[in-house]
Design a protein around this motif. Structure first.
Motif, PDB file in Angstrom:
ATOM      1  N   GLU A 221       0.782  -1.179  -0.091  1.00 28.51           N
ATOM      2  CA  GLU A 221       0.048   0.067   0.057  1.00 28.51           C
ATOM      3  C   GLU A 221       0.784   1.361   0.019  1.00 28.51           C
ATOM      4  OE1 GLU A 221      -4.025  -1.761   2.399  1.00 28.51           O
ATOM      5  OE2 GLU A 221      -2.257  -0.957   3.512  1.00 28.51           O
ATOM      6  N   VAL A 222       1.755   1.216   0.865  1.00 28.07           N
ATOM      7  CA  VAL A 222       2.880   2.413   0.911  1.00 28.07           C
ATOM      8  C   VAL A 222       3.737   2.510  -0.608  1.00 28.07           C
ATOM      9  CG1 VAL A 222       4.953   3.389   1.811  1.00 28.07           C
ATOM     10  CG2 VAL A 222       3.419   2.220   3.321  1.00 28.07           C
ATOM     11  N   ASP A 223       3.959   1.353  -0.936  1.00 29.32           N
ATOM     12  CA  ASP A 223       4.557   1.400  -2.398  1.00 29.32           C
ATOM     13  C   ASP A 223       3.618   2.079  -3.446  1.00 29.32           C
ATOM     14  OD1 ASP A 223       6.756  -0.020  -1.483  1.00 29.32           O
ATOM     15  OD2 ASP A 223       5.939  -2.058  -2.338  1.00 29.32           O
ATOM     16  N   SER A 254      -7.634   0.141  -0.670  1.00 29.56           N
ATOM     17  CA  SER A 254      -7.341  -0.288   0.867  1.00 29.56           C
ATOM     18  C   SER A 254      -6.720   0.766   1.388  1.00 29.56           C
ATOM     19  CB  SER A 254      -6.905  -1.421   0.827  1.00 29.56           C
ATOM     20  OG  SER A 254      -5.457  -1.787   0.551  1.00 29.56           O
ATOM     21  N   GLY A 255      -5.483   1.424   1.004  1.00 35.33           N
ATOM     22  CA  GLY A 255      -4.809   2.502   1.633  1.00 35.33           C
ATOM     23  C   GLY A 255      -5.639   3.780   1.547  1.00 35.33           C
ATOM     24  N   MET A 256      -6.327   3.922   0.930  1.00 35.61           N
ATOM     25  CA  MET A 256      -7.479   5.457   1.071  1.00 35.61           C
ATOM     26  C   MET A 256      -8.371   5.052   2.088  1.00 35.61           C
ATOM     27  SD  MET A 256      -7.835   6.002  -3.372  1.00 35.61           S
ATOM     28  CE  MET A 256      -9.285   7.247  -2.641  1.00 35.61           C
ATOM     29  N   ARG A 257      -8.858   3.869   2.138  1.00 35.48           N
ATOM     30  CA  ARG A 257      -9.746   3.507   3.128  1.00 35.48           C
ATOM     31  C   ARG A 257      -9.087   3.752   4.542  1.00 35.48           C
ATOM     32  NH1 ARG A 257     -11.137  -0.938   1.342  1.00 35.48           N
ATOM     33  NH2 ARG A 257      -9.773  -2.335   2.696  1.00 35.48           N
ATOM     34  N   LYS A 258      -8.004   3.222   4.612  1.00 34.79           N
ATOM     35  CA  LYS A 258      -7.437   3.202   6.010  1.00 34.79           C
ATOM     36  C   LYS A 258      -6.967   4.435   6.573  1.00 34.79           C
ATOM     37  CE  LYS A 258      -5.188  -1.291   5.579  1.00 34.79           C
ATOM     38  NZ  LYS A 258      -3.784  -2.165   5.588  1.00 34.79           N
ATOM     39  N   LEU A 259      -6.928   5.439   5.454  1.00 38.20           N
ATOM     40  CA  LEU A 259      -6.259   6.846   5.769  1.00 38.20           C
ATOM     41  C   LEU A 259      -7.692   7.852   5.641  1.00 38.20           C
ATOM     42  CD1 LEU A 259      -3.185   7.024   3.197  1.00 38.20           C
ATOM     43  CD2 LEU A 259      -3.114   7.242   5.589  1.00 38.20           C
ATOM     44  N   GLY A 260      -8.462   7.334   5.560  1.00 44.88           N
ATOM     45  CA  GLY A 260     -10.064   8.316   5.514  1.00 44.88           C
ATOM     46  C   GLY A 260      -9.984   9.129   4.300  1.00 44.88           C
ATOM     47  N   ALA A 261      -9.327   8.611   3.318  1.00 48.88           N
ATOM     48  CA  ALA A 261      -9.349   9.603   1.937  1.00 48.88           C
ATOM     49  C   ALA A 261     -10.288   9.487   0.821  1.00 48.88           C
ATOM     50  CB  ALA A 261      -7.735   9.668   1.422  1.00 48.88           C
ATOM     51  N   HIS A 262     -10.669  10.326   0.218  1.00 45.24           N
ATOM     52  CA  HIS A 262     -11.438   9.807  -0.769  1.00 45.24           C
ATOM     53  C   HIS A 262     -11.082  10.195  -2.312  1.00 45.24           C
ATOM     54  CE1 HIS A 262     -14.920   9.811   2.256  1.00 45.24           C
ATOM     55  NE2 HIS A 262     -14.247  11.081   2.674  1.00 45.24           N
ATOM     56  N   THR A 263     -10.021  10.746  -2.258  1.00 43.78           N
ATOM     57  CA  THR A 263      -9.367  10.930  -3.471  1.00 43.78           C
ATOM     58  C   THR A 263      -7.836  10.352  -3.581  1.00 43.78           C
ATOM     59  OG1 THR A 263      -8.508  13.355  -3.479  1.00 43.78           O
ATOM     60  CG2 THR A 263     -10.809  12.843  -4.190  1.00 43.78           C
ATOM     61  N   VAL A 269      -1.854  13.213   0.873  1.00 45.52           N
ATOM     62  CA  VAL A 269      -1.628  14.172   1.625  1.00 45.52           C
ATOM     63  C   VAL A 269      -1.782  13.572   3.251  1.00 45.52           C
ATOM     64  CG1 VAL A 269      -2.531  16.352   2.645  1.00 45.52           C
ATOM     65  CG2 VAL A 269      -2.425  16.162   0.317  1.00 45.52           C
ATOM     66  N   ALA A 270      -2.770  12.637   3.241  1.00 49.31           N
ATOM     67  CA  ALA A 270      -3.006  12.077   4.474  1.00 49.31           C
ATOM     68  C   ALA A 270      -1.616  11.278   4.656  1.00 49.31           C
ATOM     69  CB  ALA A 270      -3.972  11.307   4.536  1.00 49.31           C
ATOM     70  N   ALA A 271      -1.067  10.706   4.065  1.00 49.77           N
ATOM     71  CA  ALA A 271      -0.051   9.353   4.219  1.00 49.77           C
ATOM     72  C   ALA A 271       1.290  10.487   4.698  1.00 49.77           C
ATOM     73  CB  ALA A 271       0.440   8.723   2.888  1.00 49.77           C
ATOM     74  N   ARG A 272       1.525  11.716   3.830  1.00 51.78           N
ATOM     75  CA  ARG A 272       2.442  12.525   4.365  1.00 51.78           C
ATOM     76  C   ARG A 272       2.330  13.129   5.827  1.00 51.78           C
ATOM     77  NH1 ARG A 272       2.962  15.816  -1.411  1.00 51.78           N
ATOM     78  NH2 ARG A 272       4.444  14.027  -2.158  1.00 51.78           N
ATOM     79  N   ARG A 273       0.899  13.120   6.223  1.00 60.13           N
ATOM     80  CA  ARG A 273       0.639  13.878   7.541  1.00 60.13           C
ATOM     81  C   ARG A 273       0.971  12.767   8.599  1.00 60.13           C
ATOM     82  NH1 ARG A 273      -4.524  14.626   6.719  1.00 60.13           N
ATOM     83  NH2 ARG A 273      -4.178  16.659   5.908  1.00 60.13           N
ATOM     84  N   VAL A 274       0.693  11.501   8.473  1.00 60.67           N
ATOM     85  CA  VAL A 274       0.983  10.551   9.328  1.00 60.67           C
ATOM     86  C   VAL A 274       2.527   9.967   9.320  1.00 60.67           C
ATOM     87  CG1 VAL A 274      -1.334   9.899   9.476  1.00 60.67           C
ATOM     88  CG2 VAL A 274       0.071   8.640   7.876  1.00 60.67           C
ATOM     89  N   GLY A 275       3.475  10.471   8.290  1.00 61.50           N
ATOM     90  CA  GLY A 275       4.734  10.022   8.547  1.00 61.50           C
ATOM     91  C   GLY A 275       4.979   8.891   7.489  1.00 61.50           C
ATOM     92  N   VAL A 276       4.087   8.438   6.735  1.00 55.56           N
ATOM     93  CA  VAL A 276       4.126   7.155   5.586  1.00 55.56           C
ATOM     94  C   VAL A 276       5.017   7.567   4.625  1.00 55.56           C
ATOM     95  CG1 VAL A 276       3.195   5.500   4.701  1.00 55.56           C
ATOM     96  CG2 VAL A 276       2.034   6.183   6.648  1.00 55.56           C
ATOM     97  N   LEU A 277       4.600   8.786   4.111  1.00 54.86           N
ATOM     98  CA  LEU A 277       5.445   9.280   2.898  1.00 54.86           C
ATOM     99  C   LEU A 277       6.160  10.597   3.032  1.00 54.86           C
ATOM    100  CD1 LEU A 277       2.767   8.996  -0.117  1.00 54.86           C
ATOM    101  CD2 LEU A 277       4.516   7.470   0.623  1.00 54.86           C
ATOM    102  N   PRO A 278       7.445  10.702   2.456  1.00 56.39           N
ATOM    103  CA  PRO A 278       8.140  12.216   2.960  1.00 56.39           C
ATOM    104  C   PRO A 278       7.163  13.438   2.240  1.00 56.39           C
ATOM    105  CG  PRO A 278       9.174  11.083   1.200  1.00 56.39           C
ATOM    106  CD  PRO A 278       8.040  10.187   1.751  1.00 56.39           C
TER     107      PRO A 278
END
Length: 278
Positions: A221-223, A254-263, A269-278
């Motif tokens: 999912e991160v990839d 599945s990644g969007m669902r876990k992050l609560g994202a719709h697009t 943006v959500a992945a960066r906010r939680v420190g998964v992406l730089p």
């Protein structure tokens, strides 16, 4: 002492070549100096005569193949008039007669040589030469992946700054590192790649703890999110990661669902906010 760079890849290439070519003996190695390479691995040999033999570019069959950057073969090594004979003693000790040599060339630079041999003076046909060339090409690709991984690691280890252009380079390196990690066969290098990815993601999150609740994303999912962050389509992400487009779409959902994202971009943006992406 650690395993030398490319050692596992050379060993795998020799094994493939020996099976595909039907040759009883295979050996080879990578560049160990400005103008020489060393026989680091052997398979099917009965002595230690070839092990650690340093081959100068231009000398013997392998050295000539390296100098000309093309495959060569001889039917009787010791009586051949087209090569020099600095290594006859080692060849004789192993009892080799017919020998082929294929240079390993990465981005125009010779990185080593693979050999295959018979203990009888028989002409080597198309099958063994084709198998040897195929094994060398696979080794070249593996070495190219390692080179790119180390280049990206150098980017990952640079001090991070507030410069937006630098951050774009860091983010691009992060996505490429994650994609390369799944193609690298060296477990130590793969570990270093993934550790660098974690470092980049942590740097993007800033000095404090990641914002928001902890989100457990799978590595794939991160990839996929890293590819999306670089602007890749599902099809491009699939090609980069060696997955089917439908599989990429599933990981993204599945990644969007876990992050609560719709697009897609909300997910980045959500992945960066939680420190998964730089």
């Amino acid at each position: 002492m650690g395993v030398p760079d490319g050692a596992a890849e050379v060993r795998a290439a020799l094994s493939r070549m020996r099976r595909g070519a039907g040759l009883p003996v295979a050996f080879g190695g990578l560049l160990s100096g400005a103008r020489q390479f060393r026989i680091s691995d052997t398979t099917g040999t009965t002595t230690q005569a070839l092990r650690d033999l340093a081959i100068r570019t231009g000398s013997g069959l392998g050295g000539k193949a390296a100098a000309l950057t093309r495959p060569l073969s001889v039917t009787d090594y010791r009586s051949s008039h087209v090569i020099t004979h600095e290594y006859d003693a080692a060849v004789a000790a192993e009892g080799l007669c017919s020998v082929l040599a294929v240079p390993v060339v990465v981005r125009g630079r010779v990185r080593g040589v693979l050999y295959g041999a018979l203990r009888r003076p028989l002409a080597l046909g198309d099958r063994p030469m084709t198998a040897a060339v195929d094994a060398a090409r696979e080794l070249e690709q593996a070495l190219a992946v390692q080179d790119e991984a180390r280049r990206l690691l150098s980017v990952a280890h640079r001090p991070t700054t507030a410069d937006p252009a630098m951050w774009e380079e860091v983010r691009e390196a992060h996505g490429e590192l994650r994609a390369l990690a799944h193609r690298v066969t060296d477990p130590l290098l793969r570990r270093d790649l993934l550790a660098a990815c974690e470092r980049l993601a942590a740097a993007g999150a800033g000095p404090g703890p990641a914002a928001g609740p902890r989100v457990e994303l799978s590595p794939r999912e991160v990839d996929v999110l890293a590819c999306v962050a670089s602007g890749a389509t599902n099809a491009a992400a699939a090609e980069r990661l060696g997955l089917r487009p439908e599989t990429v779409k599933s990981y993204l959902r599945s990644g969007m669902r876990k992050l609560g994202a719709h697009t897609r971009m909300e997910a980045v943006v959500a992945a960066r906010r939680v420190g998964v992406l730089p």
